[in-house]
Motif scaffolding. Structure first.
Motif, PDB file in Angstrom:
ATOM      1  N   ARG A 165       8.579  23.476  24.942  1.00  0.00           N
ATOM      2  CA  ARG A 165       9.911  24.082  24.742  1.00  0.00           C
ATOM      3  C   ARG A 165      10.225  24.225  23.245  1.00  0.00           C
ATOM      4  NH1 ARG A 165      12.754  24.238  29.440  1.00  0.00           N
ATOM      5  NH2 ARG A 165      14.756  24.317  28.367  1.00  0.00           N
ATOM      6  N   ARG A 166       9.230  24.667  22.512  1.00  0.00           N
ATOM      7  CA  ARG A 166       9.368  24.887  21.078  1.00  0.00           C
ATOM      8  C   ARG A 166       9.346  26.383  20.773  1.00  0.00           C
ATOM      9  NH1 ARG A 166       5.073  20.327  18.786  1.00  0.00           N
ATOM     10  NH2 ARG A 166       6.325  18.478  19.316  1.00  0.00           N
ATOM     11  N   PRO A 167       9.776  26.778  19.574  1.00  0.00           N
ATOM     12  CA  PRO A 167       9.719  28.199  19.196  1.00  0.00           C
ATOM     13  C   PRO A 167       8.286  28.734  19.217  1.00  0.00           C
ATOM     14  CG  PRO A 167      11.106  26.969  17.668  1.00  0.00           C
ATOM     15  CD  PRO A 167      10.417  25.954  18.525  1.00  0.00           C
ATOM     16  N   PHE A 169      12.110  42.952  14.904  1.00  0.00           N
ATOM     17  CA  PHE A 169      12.560  42.304  16.133  1.00  0.00           C
ATOM     18  C   PHE A 169      11.600  42.700  17.257  1.00  0.00           C
ATOM     19  CE2 PHE A 169      16.417  43.106  13.626  1.00  0.00           C
ATOM     20  CZ  PHE A 169      16.981  41.842  13.590  1.00  0.00           C
ATOM     21  N   CYS A 170      11.326  41.782  18.174  1.00  0.00           N
ATOM     22  CA  CYS A 170      10.414  42.042  19.284  1.00  0.00           C
ATOM     23  C   CYS A 170      11.103  41.688  20.598  1.00  0.00           C
ATOM     24  CB  CYS A 170       9.145  41.213  19.138  1.00  0.00           C
ATOM     25  SG  CYS A 170       8.288  41.422  17.562  1.00  0.00           S
ATOM     26  N   PHE A 198      12.275  37.801  19.905  1.00  0.00           N
ATOM     27  CA  PHE A 198      11.728  36.941  18.869  1.00  0.00           C
ATOM     28  C   PHE A 198      11.490  37.831  17.651  1.00  0.00           C
ATOM     29  CE2 PHE A 198       8.257  38.446  21.541  1.00  0.00           C
ATOM     30  CZ  PHE A 198       7.299  38.871  20.626  1.00  0.00           C
ATOM     31  N   THR A 199      11.128  37.250  16.531  1.00  0.00           N
ATOM     32  CA  THR A 199      10.983  38.039  15.312  1.00  0.00           C
ATOM     33  C   THR A 199       9.610  37.830  14.679  1.00  0.00           C
ATOM     34  OG1 THR A 199      11.938  36.300  13.927  1.00  0.00           O
ATOM     35  CG2 THR A 199      13.464  37.948  14.817  1.00  0.00           C
ATOM     36  N   LYS A 200       9.247  38.771  13.834  1.00  0.00           N
ATOM     37  CA  LYS A 200       8.064  38.668  12.994  1.00  0.00           C
ATOM     38  C   LYS A 200       8.490  38.966  11.562  1.00  0.00           C
ATOM     39  CE  LYS A 200       4.566  40.069  16.439  1.00  0.00           C
ATOM     40  NZ  LYS A 200       3.363  39.247  16.279  1.00  0.00           N
ATOM     41  N   SER A 201       7.823  38.344  10.613  1.00  0.00           N
ATOM     42  CA  SER A 201       8.135  38.585   9.212  1.00  0.00           C
ATOM     43  C   SER A 201       7.585  39.934   8.770  1.00  0.00           C
ATOM     44  CB  SER A 201       7.522  37.483   8.353  1.00  0.00           C
ATOM     45  OG  SER A 201       7.560  37.846   6.988  1.00  0.00           O
ATOM     46  N   PRO A 202       8.359  40.719   8.013  1.00  0.00           N
ATOM     47  CA  PRO A 202       7.816  41.968   7.459  1.00  0.00           C
ATOM     48  C   PRO A 202       6.568  41.747   6.620  1.00  0.00           C
ATOM     49  CG  PRO A 202      10.198  41.924   7.233  1.00  0.00           C
ATOM     50  CD  PRO A 202       9.787  40.556   7.707  1.00  0.00           C
TER      51      PRO A 202
END
Length: 232
Positions: A125-127, A29-30, A54-58
């Protein structure tokens, strides 16, 4: 055991000072815009109400000391030096007063960003996924256990590129503290052992290019290093 069609991906880990066993990464998580000066340099108003994430993949995590190619489809690749929190036990709707009890340790981290792709996503306005969550975009140094590191208060955090100081700040500048972030995030997710929280970057972010050497640190933690090579 269920047969697999192809080998399962490896578990990505973070080495721990004094331990032969490594910390397995469950989720990343960031926290966005957690330093007022960085929010301002990105053209945003600091938000003191609540953190956002926002998140990052492991799968996109790598270790300090790596040499990686300049990433795909960007011409504005930025460094973001951060403190990472390593969660050691489950936590759900935990109070701020108890939040530090679930911290296993801390480490230096880099949140590498394709800023041009992130900006294009913001405009539409996108991810932010293509700008933030891509191969080798989360770099982690050796961790130190929480009891050895102590409380996050006003330790220095910094980053140099080719020996030139780019980011230099103190955790006293954090908008949302470590306990506040853990408590807030635990309202939305059942936090678990192996979760990593990257706490945001101070001002001074900027572009890097192939051939650059990034070196950063946090007072009391093992330093972090990243080398950039030519694109694949």
């Amino acid at each position: 055991m269920t047969d697999l069609l192809f080998p399962a991906p490896p578990v990505h880990t973070i080495p721990v000072e004094g331990e032969s066993a490594a910390f397995p990464i469950h989720r990343i998580f960031c926290v966005g815009r957690n330093y007022a000066a960085h929010a301002a340099e990105m053209g945003n108003t600091p938000d003191y109400e609540a953190p956002f994430y926002f998140t990052k993949s492991p799968a996109h995590a790598i270790g300090s000391g790596a040499s990686i190619p300049y990433p795909l489809e960007t011409s504005d690749y930025h460094h973001e030096m951060e403190l990472a929190i390593l969660i050691g036990v489950p936590a759900f709707r935990i109070a701020q007063e108890e939040a530090l009890s679930v911290v296993y340790g801390y480490c230096c981290a880099l949140d590498m960003t394709r800023r041009d792709l992130q900006g294009a996503s913001k405009d539409k306005r996108r991810p932010w996924d293509t700008g933030k969550d891509f191969e080798a975009s989360a770099i982690f140094a050796q961790a130190r256990k929480a009891e050895a590191f102590g409380t996050v208060v006003d330790q220095r955090i910094y980053l140099e590129v080719n020996g030139e100081m780019r980011q230099d700040a103190s955790f006293a500048e954090l908008i949302h503290s470590v306990p506040a972030v853990i408590a807030d995030l635990s309202k939305y997710y059942h936090l678990n052992a192996g979760d990593v929280i990257m706490t945001g970057t101070p001002a001074g972010v900027g572009a890097v290019v192939a051939g650059d050497i990034l070196r950063g640190g946090v007072e009391g933690l093992a330093p972090i290093e990243l080398r950039l090579s030519a694109p694949d």
